[in-house]
Scaffold this active site. Structure first.
Site, PDB file in Angstrom:
ATOM      1  N   THR A 198      20.497   0.678  15.612  1.00 42.09           N
ATOM      2  CA  THR A 198      20.332   0.803  14.173  1.00 42.09           C
ATOM      3  C   THR A 198      18.990   0.245  13.731  1.00 42.09           C
ATOM      4  OG1 THR A 198      21.287   0.249  12.012  1.00 42.09           O
ATOM      5  CG2 THR A 198      21.521  -1.393  13.754  1.00 42.09           C
ATOM      6  N   ARG A 199      18.453   0.836  12.656  1.00 40.62           N
ATOM      7  CA  ARG A 199      17.251   0.302  12.012  1.00 40.62           C
ATOM      8  C   ARG A 199      17.519   0.117  10.526  1.00 40.62           C
ATOM      9  NH1 ARG A 199      15.956   5.879  10.880  1.00 40.62           N
ATOM     10  NH2 ARG A 199      14.885   5.327   8.965  1.00 40.62           N
ATOM     11  N   HIS A 203      27.203  -1.550   7.062  1.00 35.23           N
ATOM     12  CA  HIS A 203      28.252  -1.754   6.052  1.00 35.23           C
ATOM     13  C   HIS A 203      29.621  -1.546   6.704  1.00 35.23           C
ATOM     14  CE1 HIS A 203      25.095  -1.990   3.069  1.00 35.23           C
ATOM     15  NE2 HIS A 203      24.583  -0.868   3.552  1.00 35.23           N
ATOM     16  N   HIS A 206      30.100   1.294   9.238  1.00 38.48           N
ATOM     17  CA  HIS A 206      29.517   1.071  10.562  1.00 38.48           C
ATOM     18  C   HIS A 206      30.407   0.150  11.388  1.00 38.48           C
ATOM     19  CE1 HIS A 206      25.997   1.880   7.860  1.00 38.48           C
ATOM     20  NE2 HIS A 206      25.761   2.758   8.819  1.00 38.48           N
ATOM     21  N   ARG A 292      24.073  11.431  13.957  1.00 41.81           N
ATOM     22  CA  ARG A 292      23.476  12.652  13.415  1.00 41.81           C
ATOM     23  C   ARG A 292      21.997  12.390  13.143  1.00 41.81           C
ATOM     24  NH1 ARG A 292      22.354  15.323   8.678  1.00 41.81           N
ATOM     25  NH2 ARG A 292      23.097  17.470   8.492  1.00 41.81           N
ATOM     26  N   ASP A 293      21.132  13.293  13.610  1.00 37.58           N
ATOM     27  CA  ASP A 293      19.674  13.156  13.460  1.00 37.58           C
ATOM     28  C   ASP A 293      19.209  11.789  13.959  1.00 37.58           C
ATOM     29  OD1 ASP A 293      17.123  14.050  12.849  1.00 37.58           O
ATOM     30  OD2 ASP A 293      17.176  13.271  10.806  1.00 37.58           O
ATOM     31  N   HIS A 294      19.689  11.416  15.129  1.00 35.10           N
ATOM     32  CA  HIS A 294      19.362  10.123  15.721  1.00 35.10           C
ATOM     33  C   HIS A 294      17.847   9.953  15.866  1.00 35.10           C
ATOM     34  CE1 HIS A 294      20.200   6.648  18.441  1.00 35.10           C
ATOM     35  NE2 HIS A 294      19.027   6.995  18.940  1.00 35.10           N
ATOM     36  N   GLU A 434     -13.992  -9.875 -15.310  1.00 36.98           N
ATOM     37  CA  GLU A 434     -15.049 -10.896 -15.279  1.00 36.98           C
ATOM     38  C   GLU A 434     -14.560 -12.181 -14.625  1.00 36.98           C
ATOM     39  OE1 GLU A 434     -16.766 -11.511 -19.098  1.00 36.98           O
ATOM     40  OE2 GLU A 434     -17.604  -9.491 -19.243  1.00 36.98           O
ATOM     41  N   ARG A 437     -14.467 -11.659 -10.909  1.00 34.90           N
ATOM     42  CA  ARG A 437     -15.842 -11.629 -10.407  1.00 34.90           C
ATOM     43  C   ARG A 437     -16.398 -13.042 -10.222  1.00 34.90           C
ATOM     44  NH1 ARG A 437     -19.046  -7.699  -8.004  1.00 34.90           N
ATOM     45  NH2 ARG A 437     -18.237  -5.684  -8.605  1.00 34.90           N
ATOM     46  N   ARG A 451     -18.003  -2.952  -4.883  1.00 31.30           N
ATOM     47  CA  ARG A 451     -16.979  -2.669  -5.903  1.00 31.30           C
ATOM     48  C   ARG A 451     -15.621  -2.442  -5.227  1.00 31.30           C
ATOM     49  NH1 ARG A 451     -18.747  -1.290 -11.110  1.00 31.30           N
ATOM     50  NH2 ARG A 451     -20.990  -0.992 -11.353  1.00 31.30           N
ATOM     51  N   ALA A 478     -12.769  -0.788 -12.068  1.00 29.51           N
ATOM     52  CA  ALA A 478     -12.190   0.029 -10.989  1.00 29.51           C
ATOM     53  C   ALA A 478     -12.605   1.496 -11.125  1.00 29.51           C
ATOM     54  CB  ALA A 478     -10.673  -0.096 -10.985  1.00 29.51           C
ATOM     55  N   ARG A 515     -21.922  -7.033 -27.628  1.00 28.99           N
ATOM     56  CA  ARG A 515     -22.630  -7.940 -26.723  1.00 28.99           C
ATOM     57  C   ARG A 515     -23.966  -7.367 -26.256  1.00 28.99           C
ATOM     58  NH1 ARG A 515     -18.985  -9.449 -21.891  1.00 28.99           N
ATOM     59  NH2 ARG A 515     -18.434  -7.238 -22.003  1.00 28.99           N
TER      60      ARG A 515
END
Length: 575
Positions: A198-199, A203, A206, A292-294, A434, A437, A451, A478, A515
């Protein structure tokens, strides 16, 4: 007695080479060293401890070609997955790697020397053939992408001599080598062992499945989850192991053992199922559950399943006599509320009421804090999942504002910071362009590379704060789409990310600039200024989750739109 290993002899190189360990360790310090990546570390661990028996090293060209073309090593032994040391030509040339050369295998995590390889050959594989024959050739397959985008262009084959085992610091009491697990079975008197791969979290269904499989065969259960590399997006192994530990007492006394497998999965479906069966046989299992789809990667970009649902079962069944391990077909279990029991779906009459919760529905309930009934999963399992995957209103998130200087993004960010702090319930971090930075990127200029580096740093900080459950408000310029995408990917590993495009037109930003920075840039006093002599790439292709414009709406309205977006996502509920 445990099942005989594949090929007849367990190739435990660590035990075999123990008498020579000091001599090998001294030699390794004088040899050129290959620093192994994460996948190679998983592979070498299972080569050294015998998990990949009968392999004694990374595959040479004859073994590789035999496995790719016929599922067989050069000596005729069945083996379905290429296990190769992939390197780039530059590294091969730099280290002087050639047949007969001895090279050290080094752990990238702590610089420990693990083994010495005596090189048999250096070869350039036919990757197109490998992709097609082993994985089916679908370009969306994760192993195919890895093959062409990550793996080196050359393979180096040769047998290994072991210096030491890999060092782990998590769940060390559950990390059994094949020889250790076989000894454990012998101590317990187990002769029949059903292995469960299992990965994912486990529950009640299982638990019922594995108990039924064991009882039907008068056997015991080995819960053998992969804790190496699995499918991208899978739940982390720390959470999963805590789930397995919580579930273990629910088995009949003495029926089950939990052991961890440091495997780098390829998600190779039929080929992987054969490989998994060989690995479990080497660990002493006599039976192996194949679902299924192991080990399948799911659907490709066109929505098509890469493998058929039962391809893996057919592949292992084809070689069952040679494998010497009995296939146990995974039965889809369903809950019968009227009798409070689980049964295989194909044994339940159509008129009988059944209940099921899909993986998608489970994730939704975890995300929203919804009820997860005890018939589906045990309370102690749900507790672990909720701790690791809190409801959305308790998860961290990042609001990332992008736009020109004086577009209003800083004012929106400050106002949103105040609004979220007023609501309370979590810490709020403000990362203005700012400020970042001056505090994090003071040595950087304004070249494209610098950047990108600045946004990478913001993404990293935002990701870590998001992981800790904070609300992060970042407001850099960005200007480049690629760096914004990279920041999103970094944060989304740990929580939610929302890109807000503050799309105030450049003319308005310049006209309202008190500014004088735009005037200075126009006069050539500031170089590399976005919008003047440096580009800004507008978010496209639905990159932005929300677009605001302070030339058309005030800051309060823009903040309210962001708050509504967060509320719609369930991130501000009950704060």
């Amino acid at each position: 007695m445990a099942n005989p290993p594949h090929g007849g002899v367990l190739k435990d190189l660590i035990a075999r080479d123990a008498p020579r360990r000091q001599k090998l360790a001294d030699e390794a310090e004088k040899l050129p060293a290959v620093v192994l990546n994460d996948r190679q570390l998983c592979d070498i661990e299972l080569i050294l401890n015998g998990g990949f028996s009968p392999l004694e090293g990374f595959m040479n060209e004859k073994d590789f070609n035999g496995v790719v073309e016929k599922n067989r090593l050069a000596d005729g032994n069945l083996f379905s997955m290429p296990i190769c040391l992939d390197l780039e030509k530059e590294e091969i040339d730099e280290l002087g790697i050639k047949p007969g050369k001895r090279i050290t295998m080094r752990d990238s995590r702590d610089d420990r020397n693990l083994a010495i390889m005596t090189v048999e050959d250096v070869y350039k594989p036919d990757k197109k053939k490998e992709a097609k024959e082993v994985f089916g050739g679908d370009p969306d397959h994760p192993a195919v992408r890895y093959l062409f985008q990550v793996a080196g262009d050359y393979y180096v084959g040769g047998k290994l001599e072991a210096i030491d085992r890999l060092m782990h610091y998590d769940y060390v009491g559950l990390r059994y080598s094949p020889s250790e697990l076989r000894l454990h079975f012998d101590k317990l008197g187990w002769s029949k062992v059903v292995a469960f791969q299992t990965r994912n979290p486990m529950h009640r269904a299982h638990r019922e499945l594995t108990v039924r499989a064991a009882r039907a065969r008068q056997a015991n259960v080995l819960i053998h989850p992969v804790v190496g590399m699995t499918k991208p997006g899978d739940i982390d192994h720390f959470t999963r192991v805590r789930v397995y530990q919580a579930l273990l007492p629910r088995y009949p006394n003495g029926m089950a053992v939990l052991g961890l497998l440091p495997l780098a999965m390829r998600m190779g479906g039929p080929r992987e199922a054969i490989w998994h069966a060989i690995i479990r046989k080497n660990h002493g299992a006599t039976h192996f559950i194949i679902g299924r789809d192991h080990a399948g990667p799911g659907k490709n970009s066109k929505g098509q399943e890469i493998y058929g649902p039962y391809d893996a079962q057919y592949a292992v069944e084809k070689y069952k006599d040679e494998l010497g391990i009995e296939v146990v077909e995974f039965q889809q279990m369903t809950y019968l509320p009227d009798t409070d029991e689980y049964k295989p779906k194909d044994e339940v009459p159509k008129e009988v009421k059944t209940l099921d919760i899909s993986g998608t529905e489970l994730r939704r309930r975890l995300r929203t804090g919804g009820d997860i009934p005890e018939w589906f999963s045990y309370p102690e399992v749900v507790k672990v999942l909720r701790e690791s995957h809190p409801a959305r209103n308790k998860q961290g998130f990042t609001v990332f504002l992008t736009g020109y200087t004086n577009s209003g993004k800083d004012a929106i960010a400050r106002a949103l910071n105040v609004t979220l702090n007023q609501q309370g319930g979590r810490s709020v971090s403000l990362l203005l362009g700012e400020t970042v930075r001056s505090e994090l990127s003071s040595e950087l200029g304004f070249s494209h590379e610098d950047r990108d580096k600045n946004i990478q740093r913001i993404g990293f900080v935002a990701s870590e704060l998001t992981r800790a459950g904070a609300a992060v408000i970042a407001a850099p310029i960005a200007p480049f789409q690629a760096s914004r995408k990279a920041a999103r990917e970094m944060v989304e590993k740990n929580g939610s990310f929302y890109l807000i495009h503050v799309a105030t037109p450049l003319e308005y930003c310049e006209k309202t600039d008190k500014r004088g920075v735009y005037a200075a840039a126009r006069a050539g006093k500031i170089k590399g200024f976005t919008g003047v002599d440096d580009p800004y790439e507008d978010p496209k292709d639905k990159e932005a989750d929300l677009v605001v414009d302070v030339s058309k709406e005030n800051v309060r309205t823009a903040v309210h739109q962001i708050v509504l977006l967060l509320e719609a996502e369930g991130l501000l509920d009950q704060l």
